[in-house]
Design a protein around this motif. Sequence first.
Motif, PDB file in Angstrom:
ATOM      1  N   GLY A  84      42.098  40.859 -32.475  1.00 51.91           N
ATOM      2  CA  GLY A  84      42.370  40.906 -33.922  1.00 51.91           C
ATOM      3  C   GLY A  84      41.578  39.893 -34.724  1.00 51.91           C
ATOM      4  N   VAL A  85      40.639  39.199 -34.069  1.00 55.29           N
ATOM      5  CA  VAL A  85      39.960  38.099 -34.767  1.00 55.29           C
ATOM      6  C   VAL A  85      39.209  38.570 -36.014  1.00 55.29           C
ATOM      7  CG1 VAL A  85      37.768  38.110 -33.471  1.00 55.29           C
ATOM      8  CG2 VAL A  85      38.655  35.957 -34.373  1.00 55.29           C
ATOM      9  N   MET A  86      38.764  39.841 -36.007  1.00 51.67           N
ATOM     10  CA  MET A  86      38.019  40.327 -37.181  1.00 51.67           C
ATOM     11  C   MET A  86      38.889  40.343 -38.433  1.00 51.67           C
ATOM     12  SD  MET A  86      34.807  40.579 -37.061  1.00 51.67           S
ATOM     13  CE  MET A  86      34.772  40.887 -38.794  1.00 51.67           C
ATOM     14  N   THR A  87      40.181  40.557 -38.264  1.00 53.26           N
ATOM     15  CA  THR A  87      41.078  40.529 -39.432  1.00 53.26           C
ATOM     16  C   THR A  87      41.077  39.134 -40.026  1.00 53.26           C
ATOM     17  OG1 THR A  87      42.425  42.126 -38.279  1.00 53.26           O
ATOM     18  CG2 THR A  87      43.445  41.053 -40.182  1.00 53.26           C
ATOM     19  N   LEU A  88      41.169  38.136 -39.149  1.00 49.68           N
ATOM     20  CA  LEU A  88      41.124  36.749 -39.628  1.00 49.68           C
ATOM     21  C   LEU A  88      39.797  36.483 -40.341  1.00 49.68           C
ATOM     22  CD1 LEU A  88      42.244  33.774 -39.587  1.00 49.68           C
ATOM     23  CD2 LEU A  88      40.988  33.479 -37.445  1.00 49.68           C
ATOM     24  N   ILE A  89      38.711  36.913 -39.731  1.00 41.21           N
ATOM     25  CA  ILE A  89      37.384  36.639 -40.303  1.00 41.21           C
ATOM     26  C   ILE A  89      37.238  37.326 -41.664  1.00 41.21           C
ATOM     27  CG2 ILE A  89      34.886  36.915 -39.945  1.00 41.21           C
ATOM     28  CD1 ILE A  89      35.412  36.600 -36.914  1.00 41.21           C
ATOM     29  N   ARG A  90      37.709  38.578 -41.730  1.00 45.28           N
ATOM     30  CA  ARG A  90      37.627  39.303 -43.008  1.00 45.28           C
ATOM     31  C   ARG A  90      38.422  38.582 -44.090  1.00 45.28           C
ATOM     32  NH1 ARG A  90      39.218  43.960 -40.381  1.00 45.28           N
ATOM     33  NH2 ARG A  90      37.341  44.560 -39.304  1.00 45.28           N
ATOM     34  N   LEU A  92      39.318  35.392 -44.203  1.00 44.63           N
ATOM     35  CA  LEU A  92      38.688  34.113 -44.556  1.00 44.63           C
ATOM     36  C   LEU A  92      37.437  34.353 -45.395  1.00 44.63           C
ATOM     37  CD1 LEU A  92      39.074  32.138 -41.197  1.00 44.63           C
ATOM     38  CD2 LEU A  92      40.376  31.818 -43.312  1.00 44.63           C
ATOM     39  N   GLY A  93      36.766  35.457 -45.113  1.00 45.45           N
ATOM     40  CA  GLY A  93      35.556  35.797 -45.859  1.00 45.45           C
ATOM     41  C   GLY A  93      35.833  35.973 -47.347  1.00 45.45           C
ATOM     42  N   LYS A  94      37.064  36.355 -47.669  1.00 43.34           N
ATOM     43  CA  LYS A  94      37.405  36.542 -49.096  1.00 43.34           C
ATOM     44  C   LYS A  94      37.350  35.219 -49.854  1.00 43.34           C
ATOM     45  CE  LYS A  94      40.187  40.570 -48.120  1.00 43.34           C
ATOM     46  NZ  LYS A  94      41.471  40.917 -47.538  1.00 43.34           N
ATOM     47  N   LEU A  95      37.520  34.099 -49.132  1.00 40.23           N
ATOM     48  CA  LEU A  95      37.449  32.781 -49.789  1.00 40.23           C
ATOM     49  C   LEU A  95      36.032  32.456 -50.247  1.00 40.23           C
ATOM     50  CD1 LEU A  95      39.647  30.753 -47.232  1.00 40.23           C
ATOM     51  CD2 LEU A  95      40.347  31.548 -49.498  1.00 40.23           C
ATOM     52  N   LEU A  96      35.059  33.240 -49.740  1.00 39.91           N
ATOM     53  CA  LEU A  96      33.675  33.017 -50.157  1.00 39.91           C
ATOM     54  C   LEU A  96      33.437  33.590 -51.553  1.00 39.91           C
ATOM     55  CD1 LEU A  96      32.007  34.214 -46.824  1.00 39.91           C
ATOM     56  CD2 LEU A  96      31.894  31.865 -47.670  1.00 39.91           C
ATOM     57  N   GLU A 103      30.600  28.451 -46.833  1.00 40.23           N
ATOM     58  CA  GLU A 103      30.037  29.112 -45.646  1.00 40.23           C
ATOM     59  C   GLU A 103      31.107  29.384 -44.603  1.00 40.23           C
ATOM     60  OE1 GLU A 103      27.028  27.109 -43.176  1.00 40.23           O
ATOM     61  OE2 GLU A 103      26.054  29.064 -43.028  1.00 40.23           O
ATOM     62  N   LEU A 104      31.067  30.598 -44.084  1.00 32.99           N
ATOM     63  CA  LEU A 104      31.922  30.980 -42.963  1.00 32.99           C
ATOM     64  C   LEU A 104      30.986  31.355 -41.821  1.00 32.99           C
ATOM     65  CD1 LEU A 104      34.674  31.788 -41.723  1.00 32.99           C
ATOM     66  CD2 LEU A 104      34.385  34.032 -42.774  1.00 32.99           C
ATOM     67  N   THR A 105      31.147  30.684 -40.711  1.00 39.68           N
ATOM     68  CA  THR A 105      30.203  30.940 -39.637  1.00 39.68           C
ATOM     69  C   THR A 105      30.917  30.862 -38.285  1.00 39.68           C
ATOM     70  OG1 THR A 105      28.115  30.194 -38.667  1.00 39.68           O
ATOM     71  CG2 THR A 105      29.451  28.506 -39.654  1.00 39.68           C
ATOM     72  N   LEU A 106      30.204  31.165 -37.217  1.00 35.43           N
ATOM     73  CA  LEU A 106      30.841  31.004 -35.926  1.00 35.43           C
ATOM     74  C   LEU A 106      29.858  30.628 -34.831  1.00 35.43           C
ATOM     75  CD1 LEU A 106      32.173  34.314 -34.377  1.00 35.43           C
ATOM     76  CD2 LEU A 106      30.662  34.292 -36.307  1.00 35.43           C
ATOM     77  N   ALA A 123      31.838  40.893 -43.509  1.00 30.90           N
ATOM     78  CA  ALA A 123      32.899  39.934 -43.875  1.00 30.90           C
ATOM     79  C   ALA A 123      32.337  38.709 -44.592  1.00 30.90           C
ATOM     80  CB  ALA A 123      33.661  39.505 -42.632  1.00 30.90           C
ATOM     81  N   GLY A 124      31.008  38.614 -44.686  1.00 32.37           N
ATOM     82  CA  GLY A 124      30.428  37.485 -45.427  1.00 32.37           C
ATOM     83  C   GLY A 124      29.756  36.449 -44.552  1.00 32.37           C
ATOM     84  N   VAL A 125      29.796  36.653 -43.228  1.00 31.03           N
ATOM     85  CA  VAL A 125      29.115  35.717 -42.330  1.00 31.03           C
ATOM     86  C   VAL A 125      27.609  35.965 -42.459  1.00 31.03           C
ATOM     87  CG1 VAL A 125      28.784  35.059 -39.900  1.00 31.03           C
ATOM     88  CG2 VAL A 125      31.066  35.671 -40.734  1.00 31.03           C
TER      89      VAL A 125
END
Length: 339
Positions: A84-90, A92-96, A103-106, A123-125
Amino acid sequence: MKSELELNNTSMIDPFGRMVEYLRVSVTDRCDFRCVYCMAEDMTFLPKKELLTLEELERLCTVFVGKGVRKLRLTGGEPLVRRGVMTLIRNLGKLLDDGSLQELTLTTNGSQLARFSDDLFAAGVRRINVSLDTLDEEKFAEITRWGRLPQVMAGLEAAKKAGLSIKINAVALKDVNEHEIESMLNWAHGEGYDFTLIETMPLGEIDEDRTDQYLPLSTVRERLEEKYSLADIPYKTGGPARYVKVKETGGRLGFITPMTHNFCESCNRVRLTCTGTLYMCLGQEDSADLRAPLRASEANDLVSQAIDEAIGRKPKGHDFVIGRNQAPAVGRHMSTTGG
Ligand code: SAM
């Protein structure tokens, strides 16, 4: 009690005047590889019930962003193996979108990139670090124990195609990849990737003696300078790497030197584990539990207060030593704290 607005306007400044703007989050301690310098082969992982849910991780990250964090890096373990990590990433991406997060990165081992690269970009990465210590298939299997190089190569292709900028991170390992550094540099720059070398750090017990693995980057740099012109450049990504431009390849080469030269004086980072423990320094034991205050209240005041207290204890720096019969600087592995 502070209003939400006041909470949002405080920035985090530690006792040494350093502004904390960068949060690394280990979203899982699990990994699909078992790199020899990182983990023992037979690792005990956290029971699932200890983990923060993805919603709790998101809430904590959002609180940090409200308190001045501008850069978020998801790591692990392997971040892309958490379900489910993509849900988290998506999310968090909204904060961009409004610039509250810049920056959101991994950091990833690349094994799942073929599957996730397009979603990450959507998602903005925009930039990812991929850990890769060798281009030799057999050696890759030896270092990672469980990994397969073609899978990572396919992941890199997918990431490039998706439009992600890529930095290859390689831990410099004596006798293992030390004679391959030049070819890796040429390859990475040829592909349009940045390339960064990392010194191995004494984090957690592994099955081998770290003295046998440790290769100072001062030595590597001297060797490279016999063949290449390296010009120091002020390029910064917010992390601890110091960069040079390699004249012959036109690419950027980074050095992360926690052993031979630490850059603690400019440290702007703290690290959150998947259980909600905050480490204020990678190389020190002191930590703060954020899970209890997070769960104690639906409002964020308690957790915000706990974060302030923790930042008030951020240590000046670490002091790593690698030597025979030397215990690790800290007992926890990199996969716990997040690389
Ligand atoms: N699984 C992801 C990956 O492979 O990038 C993220 C987690 S991994 C722990 C993050 C980084 O830490 C990797 O580049 C890895 O090579 C590095 N690392 C792990 N243990 C280390 C150690 N003892 N010293 C230096 N780097 C280490």
